[in-house]
Design an enzyme around this catalytic site. Structure first.
Site, short mmCIF file in Angstrom:
data_model
loop_
_atom_site.label_atom_id
_atom_site.label_comp_id
_atom_site.label_asym_id
_atom_site.label_seq_id
_atom_site.Cartn_x
_atom_site.Cartn_y
_atom_site.Cartn_z
N ASP A 140 54.40 38.83 22.74
CA ASP A 140 55.64 39.43 23.23
C ASP A 140 56.33 40.08 22.04
OD1 ASP A 140 55.45 38.48 25.97
OD2 ASP A 140 55.70 36.51 25.07
N LEU A 141 56.48 41.36 22.12
CA LEU A 141 57.00 42.14 20.98
C LEU A 141 58.31 41.56 20.44
CD1 LEU A 141 56.82 44.62 19.17
CD2 LEU A 141 58.06 45.90 20.92
N ASP A 142 58.30 41.19 19.17
CA ASP A 142 59.50 40.68 18.50
C ASP A 142 60.05 39.42 19.17
OD1 ASP A 142 59.27 42.87 16.81
OD2 ASP A 142 60.62 44.09 17.99
N GLU A 143 59.19 38.70 19.88
CA GLU A 143 59.66 37.52 20.60
C GLU A 143 59.07 36.22 20.05
OE1 GLU A 143 61.83 37.46 23.01
OE2 GLU A 143 61.78 39.35 24.12
N GLY A 192 62.20 46.19 19.18
CA GLY A 192 61.48 47.46 19.28
C GLY A 192 61.80 48.46 18.20
#
Lengths: 278, 278, 278, 278
Positions: free
Chosen positions: C221-224, C196
């Site tokens: 999925d954020l940064d996933e 994030g």
């Protein structure tokens, strides 16, 4: 008006140096924003870099400091401002390009006065950034004749440092002597391994599992000057020497830029053939 | 008789601290063998570690220093000598073994008083080195009951630090509170990634290209205490999580031993939830 | 005429795959210049990247390979040529600049079709390299409205990959879904640590001794998303979070360029939420 | 009964090798659990390491493989089992200790037959682990006389490798010749930097910012044998050479153990003066 300065002191070690120096700052009401010291016990040598702020006159402060330290001391009180640099290059764009981008972004901490190339391959890149590119061909010239031409170009600019950003010619003793502790080079190996020509080929042939890069001051011993920064990159049997060269470029440019930032921020002391870095 | 001490000062920042402190050393004729300072500007906090030598009384020096620094200051004057430590372990031998070998060689800088295991797998290894191994099984015990037993064993020894050398149980708040800044743990990930159980499995499942290890002080937030040292190891898709675990062990033991050396040499200040390391 | 191709095969594991595939190459008289395989035992999945040379028709070779591998196989026979990419940026120049310099030098292995910025800070830098810069301001627009504008620009170009070179907005699920395995991002932490916003500030506040950078495919999925490359840089208590940000930029740009080279050379397979890299 | 073997093939490169070799496995119904190949294009040399499982006779499989590869091929079919090693040491405990702890834990993948020391400083440590320590003093002996004694001890054991775990004497050509590709050494520098005596002192005097360690096969060129593994550690001006030595030990032991694991798992091919590592 309040101002800030970097105070650099390099002298014979003696009892009470920290006390005597900090007393000068204290008596003048200066703030110590940052302070680092080192004593080279082997050579009994003291190094100190202090960032002070407050009201002071540079010359006066220097003189007062001189009065409390051994007579051999080198003292500099430097107000932070962008320094001037000259770049020298040959054909490879990576180290040069990295510096140009930082420069354009205002984060280099230096003004590039010009770029001198013994080839003109990088003219276009340099001129994209509106910086003068000066081509000084070495064709049919002796080393001395070529350098004479380079020097006449260099000397038309004010500069603090000459940065060899993959300049692939060896400088003569005369050239080096003219700019002591002012020439910074990036060598494409973790020195002292693979001194001299084509270190990636040497590394490939030796079968090393690590390659590296070294930024150092240039002295008259080839690739033997005081080291400022080094880094390494893992490699393996699958890489040809060309692959190593390609992989190594990232290390070269990052190490050179890191060394340059240290030098431009007055964080590097030369101590014999070594450096003290704060 | 001439002696040596480490002077540790941690206080609110104030003008003239370096001057005032160095004046104390100067007035007493002490040599500064080594000196490092740091100011945490965000919290206006000053840290200093000085190694002095000369003729002095520890208590007197402490008191005199107290008189020249802010009243919140923590001051320690420590004469270097081996500290006492207690190790706590579970089943893995690598971190423990590394410490035992250093201890046997006299290079640990600490005396291991005993090793406490919640399993007895490592009894044989410990006893090879003529060090007491105390098995405190957690079988059929509540966490509190188990720790009560551990504490009764621990408290029969003098010790400066408890080192969790891959102790695989979570300590209760009560236990942690009893030994503030005295418990050091090695966690098998580059924190804050992969907090909690089985970080290698988590790392494998996330598909990271780097694994790591973190040595930190234990606080009551799981794996959230002040970090002392960290290191990382490159991995790739060919490694199973068991392979990562195996590869990671070298990092764990080296990071723990490095952190331990820093702590035992009084080089670590705790600054809120961070560390200042000289 | 003799040519060269990269053969990529990704299928359920089965007995005899290497034999059956190499038989196809052998029967057609193709040379294997390079060959790497991997079996994900956990998911019984086979990956192979072979560089072959000789006389062949791409479509025919693909079809023949299809006939000898499980029916779920994804097979690609790719003749090496520069791919097309679109860059998306915000305000920081370092990752963009690194790619532009490589591009200008002809060593990127891709043609930059355009650079899209949600701010226009980088217009000047991009235009120095004679590449179209398209400013799509997000001012007073909803996320969806802004992306609609971006998409209409993007879709006027042919491209293989979208590279987020420090694009500081989160993409909507709709956008990401439209370009599966085609969007590459550089995140300024060693994921999964500090997902994030403002990871350097998070890192500073956590007091880590290592910072890092992660290049990954963008998923919803954020940064996933699947990680392609990571690297770390040691830091210490003296660095503010701004210093960490500065120090981290070298890592970011190098990791992104390394990931990009892997992707552009068809060396990366996506395997669930991980990557297999040859 | 089903079994597993590592198949190692090292031969002149030729068309169809992968096909011909995988055909042998396929025709016999063997599973390929793992397969890696490499072609040294410069020397037209092919290397392959395949782990197969199924029903087979080692000798038969070897012979059948021989019939499909060039006549110069070296083929080994090795069933995994612990190898035997002999350690040679001088006075330093760290590399030895690391191996002893792994051995005691059953994770070394080898049986230590004995430890030979030219000094007896490490006798106590070795005997803690119930392993024979043999002291062969070099006092008043010529190099040849000393080695003759060592050889007579060595030859009373079965062994696959001799591991020099900081054995500080140079071996004679005769000794080295007697055990080709069977002697593994750890050198305390990132070779080829700092060949020979006291590399830490050399490193200190050169002022490097990185020190390292190198594990390699011993040949008759001092510190010039094929490199198996290397690693580096950052240093700075504050370290004396003794500090560098101390810091470097972690690297030495980790690199040696890593190299040993590669060798013991038959993952290392010697290719001229280099290694191919799978």
């Amino acid at each position: 008006m309040e101002k800030r300065a970097r105070v650099l002191i390099d002298c014979e070690d003696a009892k009470g140096l920290v006390y005597n120096i900090s007393k000068v700052f204290y008596d003048r009401g200066l703030n110590i924003d940052n302070n680092r010291e080192f004593v080279d016990k082997e050579h009994q040598r003291f190094f100190m870099r202090t960032v002070v702020s407050g009201l002071f006159d540079v010359k006066e402060l220097e003189n007062e400091l001189k009065s409390v330290v051994p007579s051999d001391a080198q003292i500099k009180v430097i107000e932070p401002k962008d320094k001037n640099i000259i770049l020298m290059v040959t054909k490879e764009s990576h180290a040069l390009g990295d510096i140009l981008v930082r420069h354009a972004d205002g984060e280099l901490g230096a003004k590039i006065q010009c770029v001198i190339g013994n080839h003109d391959d990088l003219k276009e890149l340099v001129e994209r950034f509106d910086i003068p590119f000066i081509h000084v061909s070495a064709n049919e010239l002796s080393r001395e004749e070529h350098e004479e031409k380079v020097i006449s170009k260099i000397n038309s600019f004010e500069f603090d440092y000459i940065v060899l950003a993959k300049y692939m010619r060896i400088l003569t003793p005369g050239f080096v002597k003219a700019y002591p502790q002012k020439i910074i080079n990036i060598h494409h190996s973790f020195l002292p391994a693979f001194i001299g020509a084509n270190p990636y080929k040497q590394a490939y042939e030796r079968g090393v599992k690590i390659i590296g890069a070294t930024a150092h001051y240039v002295t008259n011993d080839l690739d033997e000057g005081p080291i400022i920064a080094q880094d390494t990159i893992p490699v393996n049997h699958r890489l040809t020497w060309k692959d190593m060269q390609r992989a190594g470029r990232d290390g070269e440019k990052v190490v050179l830029s890191r060394a340059l930032a240290l030098v431009l921020n007055d964080r590097v002391f030369v101590n014999g053939n070594k450096t003290v870095i704060f």
